[in-house]
Design an enzyme around this catalytic site. Structure first.
Site, PDB file in Angstrom:
ATOM      1  N   HIS B 114      19.989  24.547  32.872  1.00 16.77           N
ATOM      2  CA  HIS B 114      20.503  25.546  33.815  1.00 16.77           C
ATOM      3  C   HIS B 114      20.706  24.905  35.175  1.00 16.77           C
ATOM      4  O   HIS B 114      20.157  23.835  35.453  1.00 16.77           O
ATOM      5  CB  HIS B 114      19.503  26.706  33.960  1.00 16.77           C
ATOM      6  CG  HIS B 114      19.230  27.444  32.675  1.00 16.77           C
ATOM      7  ND1 HIS B 114      20.094  28.354  32.139  1.00 16.77           N
ATOM      8  CD2 HIS B 114      18.157  27.404  31.833  1.00 16.77           C
ATOM      9  CE1 HIS B 114      19.586  28.852  31.017  1.00 16.77           C
ATOM     10  NE2 HIS B 114      18.402  28.283  30.806  1.00 16.77           N
ATOM     11  N   ASP B 117      24.789  27.805  41.344  1.00 18.91           N
ATOM     12  CA  ASP B 117      25.970  27.688  42.201  1.00 18.91           C
ATOM     13  C   ASP B 117      25.868  28.795  43.241  1.00 18.91           C
ATOM     14  O   ASP B 117      25.951  29.977  42.904  1.00 18.91           O
ATOM     15  CB  ASP B 117      27.230  27.839  41.322  1.00 18.91           C
ATOM     16  CG  ASP B 117      28.510  28.086  42.129  1.00 18.91           C
ATOM     17  OD1 ASP B 117      28.454  28.181  43.379  1.00 18.91           O
ATOM     18  OD2 ASP B 117      29.576  28.211  41.494  1.00 18.91           O
ATOM     19  N   HIS B 119      27.545  30.677  46.192  1.00 18.14           N
ATOM     20  CA  HIS B 119      28.834  30.887  46.851  1.00 18.14           C
ATOM     21  C   HIS B 119      28.704  30.745  48.367  1.00 18.14           C
ATOM     22  O   HIS B 119      29.693  30.557  49.056  1.00 18.14           O
ATOM     23  CB  HIS B 119      29.389  32.272  46.509  1.00 18.14           C
ATOM     24  CG  HIS B 119      29.859  32.379  45.093  1.00 18.14           C
ATOM     25  ND1 HIS B 119      30.562  33.463  44.619  1.00 18.14           N
ATOM     26  CD2 HIS B 119      29.737  31.533  44.031  1.00 18.14           C
ATOM     27  CE1 HIS B 119      30.849  33.297  43.331  1.00 18.14           C
ATOM     28  NE2 HIS B 119      30.353  32.129  42.952  1.00 18.14           N
ATOM     29  N   HIS B 154      24.952  32.049  41.003  1.00 18.83           N
ATOM     30  CA  HIS B 154      24.908  32.186  39.540  1.00 18.83           C
ATOM     31  C   HIS B 154      24.711  30.826  38.893  1.00 18.83           C
ATOM     32  O   HIS B 154      24.881  29.787  39.528  1.00 18.83           O
ATOM     33  CB  HIS B 154      26.189  32.849  39.006  1.00 18.83           C
ATOM     34  CG  HIS B 154      27.449  32.082  39.268  1.00 18.83           C
ATOM     35  ND1 HIS B 154      27.944  31.151  38.375  1.00 18.83           N
ATOM     36  CD2 HIS B 154      28.310  32.094  40.319  1.00 18.83           C
ATOM     37  CE1 HIS B 154      29.066  30.636  38.863  1.00 18.83           C
ATOM     38  NE2 HIS B 154      29.309  31.181  40.049  1.00 18.83           N
ATOM     39  N   CYS B 155      24.391  30.833  37.633  1.00 17.67           N
ATOM     40  CA  CYS B 155      24.240  29.615  36.861  1.00 17.67           C
ATOM     41  C   CYS B 155      25.629  29.147  36.433  1.00 17.67           C
ATOM     42  O   CYS B 155      26.493  29.962  36.115  1.00 17.67           O
ATOM     43  CB  CYS B 155      23.374  29.885  35.624  1.00 17.67           C
ATOM     44  SG  CYS B 155      22.915  28.389  34.734  1.00 17.67           S
ATOM     45  N   HIS B 165      26.149  32.052  30.375  1.00 15.56           N
ATOM     46  CA  HIS B 165      24.912  32.185  31.147  1.00 15.56           C
ATOM     47  C   HIS B 165      25.017  33.332  32.159  1.00 15.56           C
ATOM     48  O   HIS B 165      24.057  34.057  32.378  1.00 15.56           O
ATOM     49  CB  HIS B 165      24.577  30.866  31.852  1.00 15.56           C
ATOM     50  CG  HIS B 165      23.998  29.826  30.931  1.00 15.56           C
ATOM     51  ND1 HIS B 165      22.926  29.048  31.267  1.00 15.56           N
ATOM     52  CD2 HIS B 165      24.346  29.456  29.672  1.00 15.56           C
ATOM     53  CE1 HIS B 165      22.633  28.229  30.257  1.00 15.56           C
ATOM     54  NE2 HIS B 165      23.486  28.453  29.283  1.00 15.56           N
ATOM     55  N   MET B 170      22.356  35.582  34.427  1.00 14.78           N
ATOM     56  CA  MET B 170      22.033  34.602  35.470  1.00 14.78           C
ATOM     57  C   MET B 170      22.917  34.723  36.701  1.00 14.78           C
ATOM     58  O   MET B 170      23.814  33.900  36.939  1.00 14.78           O
ATOM     59  CB  MET B 170      22.109  33.182  34.908  1.00 14.78           C
ATOM     60  CG  MET B 170      20.968  32.882  33.963  1.00 14.78           C
ATOM     61  SD  MET B 170      20.830  31.132  33.582  1.00 14.78           S
ATOM     62  CE  MET B 170      19.662  30.603  34.828  1.00 14.78           C
ATOM     63  N   HIS B 275      30.458  53.707  44.522  1.00 18.40           N
ATOM     64  CA  HIS B 275      30.738  55.013  45.113  1.00 18.40           C
ATOM     65  C   HIS B 275      29.432  55.790  45.108  1.00 18.40           C
ATOM     66  O   HIS B 275      28.712  55.774  44.106  1.00 18.40           O
ATOM     67  CB  HIS B 275      31.801  55.724  44.258  1.00 18.40           C
ATOM     68  CG  HIS B 275      32.044  57.149  44.638  1.00 18.40           C
ATOM     69  ND1 HIS B 275      33.066  57.532  45.468  1.00 18.40           N
ATOM     70  CD2 HIS B 275      31.394  58.298  44.305  1.00 18.40           C
ATOM     71  CE1 HIS B 275      33.041  58.852  45.618  1.00 18.40           C
ATOM     72  NE2 HIS B 275      32.031  59.345  44.930  1.00 18.40           N
ATOM     73  N   GLU B 299      35.083  56.086  50.897  1.00 16.95           N
ATOM     74  CA  GLU B 299      34.653  56.878  49.739  1.00 16.95           C
ATOM     75  C   GLU B 299      34.205  55.968  48.591  1.00 16.95           C
ATOM     76  O   GLU B 299      33.250  56.243  47.894  1.00 16.95           O
ATOM     77  CB  GLU B 299      35.767  57.811  49.260  1.00 16.95           C
ATOM     78  CG  GLU B 299      37.054  57.097  48.888  1.00 16.95           C
ATOM     79  CD  GLU B 299      38.135  58.035  48.379  1.00 16.95           C
ATOM     80  OE1 GLU B 299      39.306  57.791  48.695  1.00 16.95           O
ATOM     81  OE2 GLU B 299      37.823  59.007  47.672  1.00 16.95           O
ATOM     82  N   THR B 300      34.959  54.888  48.386  1.00 16.77           N
ATOM     83  CA  THR B 300      34.686  53.924  47.319  1.00 16.77           C
ATOM     84  C   THR B 300      35.064  52.565  47.866  1.00 16.77           C
ATOM     85  O   THR B 300      35.986  52.468  48.669  1.00 16.77           O
ATOM     86  CB  THR B 300      35.557  54.243  46.085  1.00 16.77           C
ATOM     87  OG1 THR B 300      35.240  55.563  45.631  1.00 16.77           O
ATOM     88  CG2 THR B 300      35.326  53.264  44.941  1.00 16.77           C
ATOM     89  N   HIS B 326      32.678  53.501  40.160  1.00 11.38           N
ATOM     90  CA  HIS B 326      33.555  54.656  39.959  1.00 11.38           C
ATOM     91  C   HIS B 326      34.718  54.375  39.018  1.00 11.38           C
ATOM     92  O   HIS B 326      35.796  54.973  39.131  1.00 11.38           O
ATOM     93  CB  HIS B 326      34.050  55.224  41.291  1.00 11.38           C
ATOM     94  CG  HIS B 326      34.327  56.699  41.246  1.00 11.38           C
ATOM     95  ND1 HIS B 326      35.398  57.234  40.565  1.00 11.38           N
ATOM     96  CD2 HIS B 326      33.657  57.755  41.744  1.00 11.38           C
ATOM     97  CE1 HIS B 326      35.385  58.557  40.691  1.00 11.38           C
ATOM     98  NE2 HIS B 326      34.329  58.900  41.397  1.00 11.38           N
TER      99      HIS B 326
END
Lengths: 301, 378
Positions: B114, B117, B119, B154-155, B165, B170, B275, B299-300, B326
């Protein structure tokens, strides 16, 4: 054909036949019924004699424009109740499917004779009752909420969230918390008959992990201070009362009530049913005969 | 059937390409170092919302744990891969200019290689290239938090292992706060009384010939059929916090009327659209990056797959709120629903049930006019 249409058509057909047939034909049917070969024994039942019982009325109630608790009443049914000891089994339902009188299950379930059928809608349960009645010459139907509660005895759920005099959101949160108490992660798999015990009337598996359909429609009723109805009730027979670990209303054609989602609440784990048998009277036998005659026409293509 | 040896070999080949693991020596002597214990979502470790302290090195430690997890109320199990034992992995909070120093451990009880990463990090595939650890290994990665915002981690162990993964659990998120805290569009401070981290996951569980979800003896055995389902792009489950109903009922998130709640939402693989049913986003960093002014009164909001966003909301009414993706099919049928239970006093000015449901026309006698009989305005 949709199940709804099917039910409607069948009802129509039944009425038409009844009207067209008139008395002579009905009498003929009655004779035919008496001459029929001995019927298979139906599911084991218990008969419970009328007595007073505590009944939380079904439905939503309001008083002076505010939500009211459903009245808890001392109730007595007019006659004894003959009800199946156990829920209708997967094998029994499968027999109805094989006879093409019931719709096949969506969620495949082995047709075991010792496990309740689950994943059935009110329409499925009603179709089964119709088929069983035709098959046995007896009158089988879903219980009303009052009949179910009476037979369930100590297993009937009569608690309520003290709704009155509380802020709307407090009531809402209280209901949510009450429903959250039920363990949702419990095994959903239907268990062999008897796994959830027997009540004082000899009925198995009440309020286990299978909820049971009743014939009682949703009603909303305004009450006065003495719990007397004020004005007409709103009745919606598109949804029926389901009894079990808690009471709830489910749309007739729903086979699996899970989901939850935005309607914040804990749905029944499984939907199943048991039936009551009407006392056999002449009129019932005539009706059953008519149903039997109508049955072949109502079979699913 | 997966060829596990082949997988391990490819992992080993990748390891050979890695530069030497960073030395454990403290090579930023001028900076204070602080160790932070991570907590499982939806909760977030204690942190300052704004800080007067100088940038520092924030040390985290995560164990990767492969384990079976139940993901719905039917008892469906997957061979989950987790950062620190939870799906999603924990939210890490630092401030812009801080250094994140992560010790990533892959215990020898695991079967696969494993990595991680981020971001939010710059270079080396977000650190993935420097952190690929086989069972029984650990690596330490340090990266500088140069961009304020919420970000996915994340992996990403190479090739088809990457999506597998990720959809096995992950992923997690990092929140890099501006040193002087969150601000509105005019630069005025925005603060929160509570913070929740809602990580959304899509799962792809194969079914048997009867339509029932299958289970497998090991992650490797589950892989070929899982990959088939993944390639069709239709998840069998879309859930918050690792399983259906993880954040409802007794585990519903709580708040009080008047409290400002920051909700961080991440989705490492697939688009989502949070939402609040009955509420709004007062201030929303839809793309999750705090150098952009927040949008207001949403709203969303849209969470792009592979990103995180943040929404600040002050609850104004008590009761139950559903926090959903939503796409309501995903919310209700596939599981992407959480609840907030909010205590407080109902505000009739914002909403009042003037008449409860009753037969049509019944309210007319009491003064409420129906459209058929006229209007109050004339």
């Amino acid at each position: 054909m949709t199940p709804v249409l099917d039910t409607l058509l069948d009802t129509k057909l039944f009425i038409t036949l009844g009207l067209a047939a008139g008395l002579p034909v009905a009498a003929g049917l009655s004779i035919q019924h008496q001459m029929a070969a001995p019927q298979e024994p139906a599911a084991a039942t218990v008969t419970i004699a009328p007595r007073d019982f505590s009944y939380r009325m079904a439905g939503d109630f309001t008083r002076a424009g505010a939500v009211a608790d459903a009245p808890l009443t001392q109730h007595r049914l007019g006659k004894s109740v003959t009800i199946m000891k156990s829920q209708v089994t997967a094998a029994a339902y499968d027999e109805c499917v094989q006879a093409r009188a019931c719709r096949p299950l969506t969620q495949v379930q082995p047709p075991r004779p010792d496990v309740p059928v689950v994943g059935v809608s009110w329409e499925d349960a009603t179709a089964y009752a119709r088929w069983l009645s035709a098959k046995t010459g007896e009158v089988w139907r879903l219980p009303t909420s009052a009949e179910w509660s009476f037979a369930a005895g100590s297993r009937a759920r009569t608690e309520t969230i003290a709704a009155e005099g509380r802020d709307f959101s407090e009531r809402w949160i209280a209901k949510y918390e009450q429903e959250s108490e039920r363990e949702r992660t419990a095994d959903r798999t239907p268990q062999p008959i008897g796994s959830f015990g027997v009540n004082e009337n000899g009925l198995f598996d009440l309020a286990g992990n299978v909820w049971e359909w009743t014939d009682t429609c949703f009603t909303r009723q305004a009450l006065d201070a003495q719990n007397k109805p004020v004005g007409p009730a709103t009745v919606n027979c598109g949804v029926r009362l389901v009894e079990g670990q808690h009471r709830t209303y489910v749309t007739n054609f729903i086979r699996d009530a899970r989901g939850g989602g935005c309607s914040v609440g804990a749905p029944p784990t499984n939907l199943g049913f048991r039936l009551v048998r009407e006392d056999t009277r002449l009129i019932d036998r005539l009706m059953a005969g008519l149903r039997r005659m109508a049955a072949p026409f109502s079979r699913l293509a | 059937m997966i060829n596990r040896r082949k997988m391990l070999i490819s992992a080993a080949a990748l390891s050979a390409l890695m530069v030497a693991a960073p030395a454990l020596a403290q090579d930023l002597p001028g900076l204070a170092r602080v160790k932070v214990d991570l907590v499982a979502p939806p909760f977030v470790h204690a942190h300052e919302q704004a800080t007067k302290q100088a940038p520092r090195v924030v040390q985290f430690k995560m164990d990767i744990i492969e384990k079976e997890m139940v993901i719905d109320n039917d008892g469906t199990k997957i061979h989950a891969m987790t950062f620190n034992g939870s799906v999603p992995g924990p939210l890490m909070v630092v401030h812009e200019g801080d250094y994140v120093e992560l010790t990533l451990r892959n215990p020898d009880t695991n079967t696969m290689a494993h990595n991680i990463d981020f971001h939010s990090a710059t270079g080396a595939l977000g650190g993935a290239e420097l952190t690929l650890v086989n069972p029984g290994e650990q690596a330490v990665l340090r990266w500088k938090a140069t961009r304020p915002g919420v970000f996915v981690y994340h992996c990403a162990p190479g090739g088809p292992m990457i999506p597998w993964h990720v959809v096995s659990g992950m992923s997690g998120a990092v929140m890099v706060l501006p040193r002087d805290g969150l601000k509105d569009e005019a630069g005025k401070p925005l603060r929160y009384d509570r913070i929740y981290y809602v990580g959304e996951n899509d799962f792809y569980v194969p079914r048997d010939e009867n339509g029932k979800f299958k289970s497998y003896g090991s992650a490797g055995e589950s892989y070929p059929e899982t990959q088939e389902v993944m390639r069709k792009l239709i998840p069998t489950h879309v859930v918050f916090n690792g399983r259906v109903d993880s954040l409802t009922g007794k585990n519903a998130m709580t708040a009080k009327v008047g409290e400002r709640v920051l909700i961080v939402h991440s989705q490492a693989n697939r688009d989502s659209r949070p939402h609040i049913i009955g509420g709004h986003g007062d201030y929303v960093w839809e793309t999750g990056k705090f150098n952009n002014p927040p949008e207001k009164d949403l709203e969303t909001w849209f969470i792009r797959g592979g990103s995180a966003g943040a929404a600040l909301y002050t609850f104004r009414q008590p009761g139950i709120y559903a926090y959903v993706n939503h796409n309501l099919i995903e919310a209700v049928e596939l599981g992407a629903t959480a609840h907030f239970k909010v205590d407080g006093t109902w505000n009739d000015d914002l909403m009042k049930q003037v008449r409860p449901p009753e037969p049509i026309g019944a309210g007319d006698k009491l003064g409420a006019l129906s459209p058929a009989t006229g209007s109050h305005n004339h």
